[in-house]
Design an enzyme around this catalytic site. Structure first.
Site, PDB file in Angstrom:
ATOM      1  N   ARG A 125      33.721   6.669 -18.116  1.00 31.71           N
ATOM      2  CA  ARG A 125      32.798   7.304 -19.046  1.00 31.71           C
ATOM      3  C   ARG A 125      33.163   9.031 -18.371  1.00 31.71           C
ATOM      4  NH1 ARG A 125      28.711   4.672 -18.723  1.00 31.71           N
ATOM      5  NH2 ARG A 125      27.264   5.468 -16.782  1.00 31.71           N
ATOM      6  N   ASP A 136      22.702  15.355 -16.022  1.00 31.84           N
ATOM      7  CA  ASP A 136      23.359  14.051 -16.471  1.00 31.84           C
ATOM      8  C   ASP A 136      24.952  14.268 -16.576  1.00 31.84           C
ATOM      9  OD1 ASP A 136      23.341  11.437 -17.262  1.00 31.84           O
ATOM     10  OD2 ASP A 136      22.423  11.636 -19.022  1.00 31.84           O
ATOM     11  N   TYR A 150      34.671   0.438 -21.670  1.00 29.75           N
ATOM     12  CA  TYR A 150      34.281  -0.360 -20.577  1.00 29.75           C
ATOM     13  C   TYR A 150      35.096  -1.514 -20.878  1.00 29.75           C
ATOM     14  CZ  TYR A 150      30.928   3.270 -20.536  1.00 29.75           C
ATOM     15  OH  TYR A 150      30.210   4.423 -20.870  1.00 29.75           O
ATOM     16  N   ASP A 190       0.813  -0.930   0.056  1.00 29.99           N
ATOM     17  CA  ASP A 190       0.117   0.078  -0.069  1.00 29.99           C
ATOM     18  C   ASP A 190       0.860   1.394   0.177  1.00 29.99           C
ATOM     19  OD1 ASP A 190       0.905  -0.521   2.529  1.00 29.99           O
ATOM     20  OD2 ASP A 190      -0.714  -0.047   3.601  1.00 29.99           O
ATOM     21  N   HIS A 244      24.295   0.510 -17.107  1.00 32.25           N
ATOM     22  CA  HIS A 244      23.397   1.132 -16.101  1.00 32.25           C
ATOM     23  C   HIS A 244      23.373   0.365 -14.671  1.00 32.25           C
ATOM     24  CE1 HIS A 244      20.923   3.044 -19.563  1.00 32.25           C
ATOM     25  NE2 HIS A 244      21.918   3.899 -19.269  1.00 32.25           N
ATOM     26  N   HIS A 247      22.322  12.464 -26.106  1.00 30.00           N
ATOM     27  CA  HIS A 247      20.923  12.365 -26.029  1.00 30.00           C
ATOM     28  C   HIS A 247      20.479  13.718 -25.638  1.00 30.00           C
ATOM     29  CE1 HIS A 247      20.879  11.924 -21.562  1.00 30.00           C
ATOM     30  NE2 HIS A 247      21.834  10.908 -22.014  1.00 30.00           N
ATOM     31  N   GLU A 292      30.900  12.387 -19.056  1.00 25.61           N
ATOM     32  CA  GLU A 292      29.850  12.877 -19.680  1.00 25.61           C
ATOM     33  C   GLU A 292      29.406  14.462 -19.164  1.00 25.61           C
ATOM     34  OE1 GLU A 292      26.219  10.845 -18.322  1.00 25.61           O
ATOM     35  OE2 GLU A 292      25.104  11.648 -19.965  1.00 25.61           O
ATOM     36  N   GLU A 327      29.127  11.928 -23.988  1.00 35.54           N
ATOM     37  CA  GLU A 327      29.350  10.999 -23.114  1.00 35.54           C
ATOM     38  C   GLU A 327      29.870   9.787 -23.721  1.00 35.54           C
ATOM     39  OE1 GLU A 327      26.018   8.818 -21.491  1.00 35.54           O
ATOM     40  OE2 GLU A 327      24.534   9.954 -22.197  1.00 35.54           O
ATOM     41  N   ASP A 377      27.804   8.228 -12.318  1.00 30.58           N
ATOM     42  CA  ASP A 377      26.921   8.959 -13.291  1.00 30.58           C
ATOM     43  C   ASP A 377      25.682   9.410 -12.287  1.00 30.58           C
ATOM     44  OD1 ASP A 377      25.072   9.491 -15.303  1.00 30.58           O
ATOM     45  OD2 ASP A 377      25.430   7.651 -16.508  1.00 30.58           O
ATOM     46  N   HIS A 429      16.800  11.153 -20.893  1.00 29.40           N
ATOM     47  CA  HIS A 429      16.734  10.862 -22.047  1.00 29.40           C
ATOM     48  C   HIS A 429      15.437  11.770 -22.738  1.00 29.40           C
ATOM     49  CE1 HIS A 429      18.871   6.978 -21.080  1.00 29.40           C
ATOM     50  NE2 HIS A 429      19.558   8.003 -20.997  1.00 29.40           N
ATOM     51  N   HIS A 467      27.590   1.984 -26.558  1.00 34.07           N
ATOM     52  CA  HIS A 467      26.322   2.986 -26.492  1.00 34.07           C
ATOM     53  C   HIS A 467      26.814   4.071 -27.471  1.00 34.07           C
ATOM     54  CE1 HIS A 467      28.449   5.597 -23.676  1.00 34.07           C
ATOM     55  NE2 HIS A 467      28.976   4.760 -22.949  1.00 34.07           N
TER      56      HIS A 467
HETATM   57  N1  GLY Z   1      22.516   8.520 -17.040  1.00 36.82           N
HETATM   58  C1  GLY Z   1      21.794   7.862 -17.990  1.00 36.82           C
HETATM   59  C2  GLY Z   1      22.610   8.242 -19.377  1.00 36.82           C
HETATM   60  O1  GLY Z   1      23.638   8.652 -19.364  1.00 36.82           O
HETATM   61  O2  GLY Z   1      22.096   8.160 -20.479  1.00 36.82           O
HETATM   62 MN    MN Z   2      23.418  10.456 -20.569  1.00 36.24          MN
HETATM   63 MN    MN Z   3      24.501   9.629 -17.400  1.00 36.77          MN
END
Ligand code: GLY
Ligand code: MN
Ligand code: MN
Length: 470
Positions: A426, A301, A409, A63, A273, A377, A428, A405, A290, A384, A373
């Site tokens: 990474r 981000d 890896y 609940d 992720h 974005h 970003e 970004e 991240d 996103h 990747h």
């Molecule tokens: N934090 C998710 C991405 O970098 O797209």
């Molecule tokens: Mn991102």
């Molecule tokens: Mn990110």
């Protein structure tokens, strides 16, 4: 006496639900949301109506619901942040009253508000959000509207997880009413595509009001990254690092994070992720963070990758430098007119050459093994964010915000020298596109390995926090 008590309780509940002090003063204005509806209306075809639903409340457990998150499109177009609402936007004015938009909201209810929080109600939607035609959701079913007279009814995909209910102003019932009034059983693709096209073309270009909030959410996220760079050490847990970010976000007034924070040490940094953040010790490993805040709906981000002990190893440094160089190469083409796909092509190219030079790959096509990747974005109300992704035809425009970004890896057991295993990097940044160049909104947080090592030498307030042992 009983009557007196009743009055007292009544006064208490109404005063509880009527006013709230010390609220932030920098929310988007009703004029902003009105302006977005006008812009939306301008893109609607003749004789059409758009129907926007709030998101459902979602179950955390039994609940208990998750903290409610508004549908970003509903928020963008109305400022209404509560569940169980419908917004109608008409291309042409309707009826003798000549209304061109109607908002259906949750009815005010002192008892419910005492349990689950304040509601704007009809009057609030009029005075605070600037609507003139507002009804309670429970009146939607009886609202006289003939959807068949419109050439186009525009709506988004329907949420599939609205909780079943027979309460007349519940989203489940509102969706049912709409489908029955519009004579549809399932969303029509033309309608949802058009909704997506219009909202994407609006949301991908940030207005000056949105830029104020975007700058803020990114700036405070950078402060959090920098504080962690100073505070972190091999004995800290991933979750503790996550907590430092969250604390700083909230210190500066952010409501939450814009997405599940990724705080991964060593091998965990190679999981794109990663979300568990449950390693109890970071040890002498690289830490990929991240993490970005959500401030009044707008998400940052930002990713930084740092050595937990303050010093990159030679191998870590070599991989880090390739990712840095890829970012720098992409920044050079960040401006209006560049095809969006060129950002990723540029990043991929630099990374492929760098990995070949280090002997990690021999065929440039294998770059996808370690950089699986894409580079960029849209960023805004969603991490996103909505925006146009139409292959090589999509060109960057002024006032878009895009992430840059790149990453590398190398999980354990990869087909390369063992010395590279478990390095995940990474970097970003959040880039505001300008006519002839760009502005890096996340420039406050260092990216060069030398600058990260220098910042790591500084002391953090968090190092002085002592708690009892348990
Ligand atoms: N934090 C998710 C991405 O970098 O797209
Ligand atoms: Mn991102
Ligand atoms: Mn990110």
């Amino acid at each position: 006496m009983k009557q007196f008590l009743f009055l007292f309780v009544f006064a208490l509940t109404t005063s509880l639900v009527q006013s709230q002090e010390n609220l932030p003063t920098d929310y988007l204005t009703k004029e902003f949301h009105q302006g977005r509806r006008e812009a939306f209306r301008a893109l609607m075809p003749a004789n059409s109506v758009a129907v926007v639903f709030s998101y459902p409340e979602r179950v955390f457990s039994r609940d208990i619901d998750y903290n409610y998150h508004a549908n970003p499109d509903m928020y963008y177009l109305s400022g209404y942040k509560e569940p169980d609402a419908i917004l109608l936007i008409f291309k042409e004015a309707q009826g003798t009253e000549k209304y061109n938009e109607v908002l259906f909201v949750r009815e005010k209810n002192a008892t419910r508000e005492m349990w689950t929080g304040r509601r704007l109600g009809i009057e609030g939607a009029k005075s605070k959000l600037g609507f003139t035609t507002v009804y309670n959701g429970k009146d939607f079913n009886a609202f006289a509207i003939d959807f068949s007279k419109f050439d186009k009814v525009i709506y988004d995909e329907f949420p599939t997880d609205a909780k079943e209910s027979d309460h007349p102003d519940n989203l489940y019932v509102l969706l049912k009413s709409f489908k029955s009034k519009a004579g549809i059983t399932k969303a029509n693709e033309d309608s949802t595509n058009l909704f997506s096209k219009i909202t994407s073309s609006l949301r991908e270009i940030k207005t000056p009001e949105e830029l104020v909030l975007m700058r803020k959410t990114v700036k405070l996220s950078c402060i959090a990254h920098n504080e962690v760079m100073k505070a972190v050490g091999p004995d800290m847990s991933e979750n503790e690092v996550d907590g430092i970010h969250a604390y700083i976000h909230k210190h500066y007034g952010a409501e939450a994070e814009g997405y599940g924070p990724i705080v991964g040490a060593g091998a965990n940094g190679c999981i794109l992720h990663y979300w568990e953040n449950n390693a109890t010790k970071i040890d002498n490993q690289l830490l990929l963070m991240d993490v970005g805040s959500e401030y009044h709906g707008y998400s940052a981000d930002v990713t930084r990758t740092i050595p937990a002990n303050g010093k990159f190893t030679e191998e870590q440094k070599a991989i880090y430098q390739i990712v840095y160089d890829a970012q720098e190469a992409v920044f050079k083409i960040c401006k209006e007119g560049t095809p969006l796909v060129a950002l990723n092509e540029t990043a991929k190219d630099v990374i492929a050459k760098g990995l070949i030079k280090l002997g990690i790959i021999t065929d440039p096509k294998d770059v996808r093994l370690y950089y699986p990747h894409s580079c960029s974005h849209f960023l805004g109300l969603d991490v996103h964010d909505k925006g146009t992704y139409n292959g090589p035809q999509t060109l960057i425009k002024e006032n878009m915000i895009l992430t840059v970004e790149p990453g590398i890896y190398i999980p354990a057991n990869s087909k390369c020298d063992k010395k590279w295993w478990n390095i995940g990097v990474r970097i970003e940044d959040d880039i505001l596109m300008l006519k002839d160049s760009y502005e890096n909104l996340s420039a406050d947080s260092p990216r060069k390995w030398q600058d990260i090592e220098a910042l790591a030498k500084q002391k953090s307030t968090f190092n002085d926090m002592k708690f009892p042992k348990i």
